[in-house]
Design a protein around this motif. Structure first.
Motif, PDB file in Angstrom:
ATOM      1  N   PRO A   1      56.094 -77.639 -41.198  1.00 60.85           N
ATOM      2  CA  PRO A   1      56.157 -78.670 -42.240  1.00 60.85           C
ATOM      3  C   PRO A   1      54.788 -79.002 -42.829  1.00 60.85           C
ATOM      4  CG  PRO A   1      57.497 -79.297 -40.367  1.00 60.85           C
ATOM      5  CD  PRO A   1      56.760 -78.063 -39.966  1.00 60.85           C
ATOM      6  N   ASP A   2      53.750 -78.971 -42.044  1.00 58.52           N
ATOM      7  CA  ASP A   2      52.438 -79.377 -42.554  1.00 58.52           C
ATOM      8  C   ASP A   2      51.718 -78.257 -43.286  1.00 58.52           C
ATOM      9  OD1 ASP A   2      51.677 -77.679 -40.601  1.00 58.52           O
ATOM     10  OD2 ASP A   2      50.337 -79.068 -39.574  1.00 58.52           O
ATOM     11  N   GLY A   3      52.403 -77.130 -43.475  1.00 63.86           N
ATOM     12  CA  GLY A   3      51.790 -76.073 -44.253  1.00 63.86           C
ATOM     13  C   GLY A   3      51.180 -74.958 -43.429  1.00 63.86           C
ATOM     14  N   ARG A   4      50.863 -75.268 -42.174  1.00 60.81           N
ATOM     15  CA  ARG A   4      50.362 -74.190 -41.334  1.00 60.81           C
ATOM     16  C   ARG A   4      51.459 -73.167 -41.112  1.00 60.81           C
ATOM     17  NH1 ARG A   4      47.672 -77.255 -36.335  1.00 60.81           N
ATOM     18  NH2 ARG A   4      49.424 -78.634 -36.749  1.00 60.81           N
ATOM     19  N   ARG A   5      51.050 -71.968 -40.799  1.00 63.24           N
ATOM     20  CA  ARG A   5      52.075 -70.969 -40.520  1.00 63.24           C
ATOM     21  C   ARG A   5      51.544 -69.982 -39.510  1.00 63.24           C
ATOM     22  NH1 ARG A   5      51.593 -66.499 -45.381  1.00 63.24           N
ATOM     23  NH2 ARG A   5      49.376 -66.236 -45.006  1.00 63.24           N
ATOM     24  N   ALA A   6      52.460 -69.285 -38.890  1.00 58.84           N
ATOM     25  CA  ALA A   6      52.103 -68.230 -37.952  1.00 58.84           C
ATOM     26  C   ALA A   6      52.749 -66.948 -38.424  1.00 58.84           C
ATOM     27  CB  ALA A   6      52.569 -68.581 -36.547  1.00 58.84           C
ATOM     28  N   ILE A   7      51.991 -65.880 -38.415  1.00 57.90           N
ATOM     29  CA  ILE A   7      52.560 -64.570 -38.712  1.00 57.90           C
ATOM     30  C   ILE A   7      52.935 -63.934 -37.377  1.00 57.90           C
ATOM     31  CG2 ILE A   7      52.026 -62.266 -39.549  1.00 57.90           C
ATOM     32  CD1 ILE A   7      50.501 -63.554 -41.824  1.00 57.90           C
ATOM     33  N   ILE A   8      54.218 -63.766 -37.201  1.00 57.43           N
ATOM     34  CA  ILE A   8      54.750 -63.380 -35.904  1.00 57.43           C
ATOM     35  C   ILE A   8      54.597 -61.894 -35.636  1.00 57.43           C
ATOM     36  CG2 ILE A   8      56.821 -63.394 -34.470  1.00 57.43           C
ATOM     37  CD1 ILE A   8      55.900 -66.156 -35.179  1.00 57.43           C
ATOM     38  N   ASP A   9      54.871 -61.087 -36.646  1.00 53.85           N
ATOM     39  CA  ASP A   9      54.873 -59.651 -36.417  1.00 53.85           C
ATOM     40  C   ASP A   9      54.585 -58.935 -37.727  1.00 53.85           C
ATOM     41  OD1 ASP A   9      55.067 -57.335 -35.015  1.00 53.85           O
ATOM     42  OD2 ASP A   9      57.234 -57.412 -34.695  1.00 53.85           O
ATOM     43  N   ILE A  10      54.092 -57.731 -37.597  1.00 54.71           N
ATOM     44  CA  ILE A  10      53.700 -56.957 -38.769  1.00 54.71           C
ATOM     45  C   ILE A  10      54.404 -55.611 -38.725  1.00 54.71           C
ATOM     46  CG2 ILE A  10      51.715 -55.788 -39.819  1.00 54.71           C
ATOM     47  CD1 ILE A  10      50.090 -58.257 -38.996  1.00 54.71           C
ATOM     48  N   TYR A  11      54.859 -55.152 -39.860  1.00 55.08           N
ATOM     49  CA  TYR A  11      55.684 -53.947 -39.900  1.00 55.08           C
ATOM     50  C   TYR A  11      55.037 -52.855 -40.726  1.00 55.08           C
ATOM     51  CZ  TYR A  11      58.986 -57.289 -38.111  1.00 55.08           C
ATOM     52  OH  TYR A  11      59.582 -58.245 -37.350  1.00 55.08           O
ATOM     53  N   ILE A  12      55.167 -51.657 -40.247  1.00 52.86           N
ATOM     54  CA  ILE A  12      54.595 -50.494 -40.930  1.00 52.86           C
ATOM     55  C   ILE A  12      55.729 -49.565 -41.366  1.00 52.86           C
ATOM     56  CG2 ILE A  12      52.541 -50.702 -39.486  1.00 52.86           C
ATOM     57  CD1 ILE A  12      53.458 -48.210 -37.970  1.00 52.86           C
ATOM     58  N   PRO A  13      55.430 -48.576 -42.178  1.00 55.62           N
ATOM     59  CA  PRO A  13      56.487 -47.672 -42.635  1.00 55.62           C
ATOM     60  C   PRO A  13      57.239 -47.047 -41.461  1.00 55.62           C
ATOM     61  CG  PRO A  13      54.532 -47.334 -43.959  1.00 55.62           C
ATOM     62  CD  PRO A  13      54.151 -48.307 -42.862  1.00 55.62           C
ATOM     63  N   GLY A  14      58.531 -47.014 -41.568  1.00 59.16           N
ATOM     64  CA  GLY A  14      59.362 -46.487 -40.500  1.00 59.16           C
ATOM     65  C   GLY A  14      60.001 -47.583 -39.665  1.00 59.16           C
ATOM     66  N   ASP A  15      59.477 -48.802 -39.767  1.00 58.23           N
ATOM     67  CA  ASP A  15      60.045 -49.916 -39.011  1.00 58.23           C
ATOM     68  C   ASP A  15      61.300 -50.450 -39.686  1.00 58.23           C
ATOM     69  OD1 ASP A  15      58.164 -49.945 -36.987  1.00 58.23           O
ATOM     70  OD2 ASP A  15      56.859 -51.382 -38.001  1.00 58.23           O
ATOM     71  N   ILE A  16      62.215 -50.898 -38.856  1.00 55.43           N
ATOM     72  CA  ILE A  16      63.375 -51.615 -39.376  1.00 55.43           C
ATOM     73  C   ILE A  16      63.201 -53.086 -39.022  1.00 55.43           C
ATOM     74  CG2 ILE A  16      65.853 -51.980 -39.126  1.00 55.43           C
ATOM     75  CD1 ILE A  16      66.211 -49.020 -38.826  1.00 55.43           C
ATOM     76  N   VAL A  17      63.342 -53.924 -40.018  1.00 51.09           N
ATOM     77  CA  VAL A  17      63.087 -55.357 -39.862  1.00 51.09           C
ATOM     78  C   VAL A  17      64.396 -56.132 -39.909  1.00 51.09           C
ATOM     79  CG1 VAL A  17      61.757 -57.310 -40.722  1.00 51.09           C
ATOM     80  CG2 VAL A  17      60.985 -54.973 -41.180  1.00 51.09           C
ATOM     81  N   GLY A  18      64.594 -57.014 -38.970  1.00 50.28           N
ATOM     82  CA  GLY A  18      65.688 -57.965 -39.097  1.00 50.28           C
ATOM     83  C   GLY A  18      67.030 -57.493 -38.583  1.00 50.28           C
ATOM     84  N   ILE A  19      67.006 -56.606 -37.611  1.00 43.94           N
ATOM     85  CA  ILE A  19      68.259 -56.157 -36.994  1.00 43.94           C
ATOM     86  C   ILE A  19      69.018 -57.350 -36.441  1.00 43.94           C
ATOM     87  CG2 ILE A  19      69.220 -54.910 -35.027  1.00 43.94           C
ATOM     88  CD1 ILE A  19      67.041 -52.843 -35.389  1.00 43.94           C
ATOM     89  N   ASP A  20      68.321 -58.133 -35.650  1.00 47.35           N
ATOM     90  CA  ASP A  20      69.000 -59.267 -35.020  1.00 47.35           C
ATOM     91  C   ASP A  20      69.331 -60.344 -36.050  1.00 47.35           C
ATOM     92  OD1 ASP A  20      66.370 -59.608 -35.423  1.00 47.35           O
ATOM     93  OD2 ASP A  20      65.950 -60.553 -33.507  1.00 47.35           O
TER      94      ASP A  20
END
Lengths: 245, 245
Positions: B68-87
């Motif tokens: 809410p206060d604008g801070r954020r965390a980048i949880i994971d980084i994806y490269i070519p060949g990765d599938i994102v968001g299966i779950d």
DNA sequence: CGGCGGATTGAAGGGAATCAATGCTTGTGG
DNA sequence: CCACAAGCATTGATTCCCTTCAATCCGCCG
């Protein structure tokens, strides 16, 4: 530190909302042998090339990743009803330890047996859902460790456990037992034992929560949620979630 | 550390992209429409109740959790060949954003279409493996953020990307493009942009790596691995892993 | 050219680690 | 039953890593 198979009766709770696949998973676990482990016992050790999946029934466990210099991080914490190591059973060879936080009752399913279950597409989909829930939990924790200070991390953590226990109807009041030492808390939250102690004192002094031995009493839920900066908000009103206990 | 016997079971599972089920998954993605996104574009926004799964084909993307206060965390980084968001496709309603780090080429599969694929038990098992690999990556990162200082985190991160790109044979030398600003690096590693800058300078001065704009040049792999405190060691000798690109 | 996002660098302050001493429980053996 | 050790928790003093605040610079683009 012993792990001994025992034979304690488990009351079979019918889970109204649970899917058929969930029931099948649960059944597979409960048909196996019940185990108990003493506090500190390693259930699955790093390097195990055929890690089993575990169903936690009583007590808590955690997953820890150790570094060569002896430091370690506690990645995730499990409560009764959680299934641990779904992906490990499928991938093989873990690099983390799974440890009993306190006295623990659990069921075990070999990697092979678990893999066989996944042939059922409904069970597999259920496994994906379970892993997804675990990932959401660790995502939040990652954000907390990445972006909150000690106070916020502690608040978020305590609320996280509190909410999980309540959703699973393992507690109804505002207190619960947390079988972790302050050292382990530090390994989970990314601070030293010393600072855990100070942080808890500060939270006690400001009326947020009480800690006596391993009993936690939540005093001011709203203040804790504020401190956790949105990371401990229940995103959706979960129906009672009995897990697989 | 002892030399361990080769476990051929590892081979069976370590290259999901190569399996028949992997081919099926990949095919489903590639049959869809190809998308391009500009740097900074949000591919899947927090709150989306029917999040699609993505196959990254060119460029990098990341998953970020904002507070809410604008801070954020980048949880994971994806490269070519990765599938994102299966779950996410299976669970529905995400609480994080998926963002293009640089110019991005990707394929998209709706939650419904993805769910239909999981009916095939082999595909489902493959999905579990993919999620498991993602979790191992985030486990390490969690340990790094929890227990390493800025220097160690940066070293582990750079090596992590480097190793992933090499395993997937997307690079062969010691340099690669990393389309992240130092601000984003900070959000991933849990420090401020200012400290990212200082940390990178220090690493440059001690001959560990070079950063020019968004090109990274790895100079001293061994020193970096030491700095990462065991968290960036390749645990098993992966065969070339082409992912799904 | 001017504006802007990103990167760099300096100075000052704070949060957490470290070092160190002490107290409190608990379990064990004499 | 008590002594004692070991693990866990508390607290103070000091150090330092990192943040914050602020100014500047650089490359890029309209």
């Amino acid at each position: 530190m012993s792990i001994e198979p025992v034979d304690f009766k488990v009351r079979r709770i019918s889970s109204p909302g649970a899917s058929a696949a969930g029931a099948k998973l649960r059944e597979a676990f409960v048909n196996g042998l019940a185990h108990v482990a003493a506090r500190g016992a390693t259930l699955v050790a790093a390097g195990n090339s055929e890690p089993p999946a575990l169903l936690i029934q009583r007590g808590m466990a955690y997953r820890a990743l150790s570094m060569p210099d002896g430091r370690r991080a506690i990645i995730d914490i499990y409560i009764p009803g959680d299934i641990v190591g779904i992906d490990d059973a499928v991938l093989g060879r873990v690099n983390h330890d799974t440890v009993a936080a306190g006295k623990l009752g659990y069921r075990m399913l070999s990697a092979a047996a678990f893999g066989a279950l996944l042939v059922d597409p409904d069970v597999a989909a259920c496994a994906v859902r379970l892993m997804g829930e675990g990932r959401r939990r660790t995502d939040r924790h990652m954000a907390a460790v990445t972006r909150l200070d000690a106070h916020g991390r502690m608040a978020g953590f305590m609320l996280g456990i509190y909410d999980r226990l309540r959703r699973r109807e393992l507690i109804h009041g505002r207190s619960f037992s947390l079988p972790l030492t302050q050292d382990q808390l530090g390994d989970h939250l990314g601070m030293t034992m010393v600072h855990v102690s100070r942080t808890l004192r500060r939270m006690r002094e400001s009326g947020l929560l009480l800690v006596d031995r391993q009993m936690i009493i939540i005093l001011d839920v709203e203040a804790l949620r504020r401190a956790a900066n949105g990371l401990a908000d229940t995103l959706k009103p979960y129906p009672a979630d009995r897990g697989f206990a």
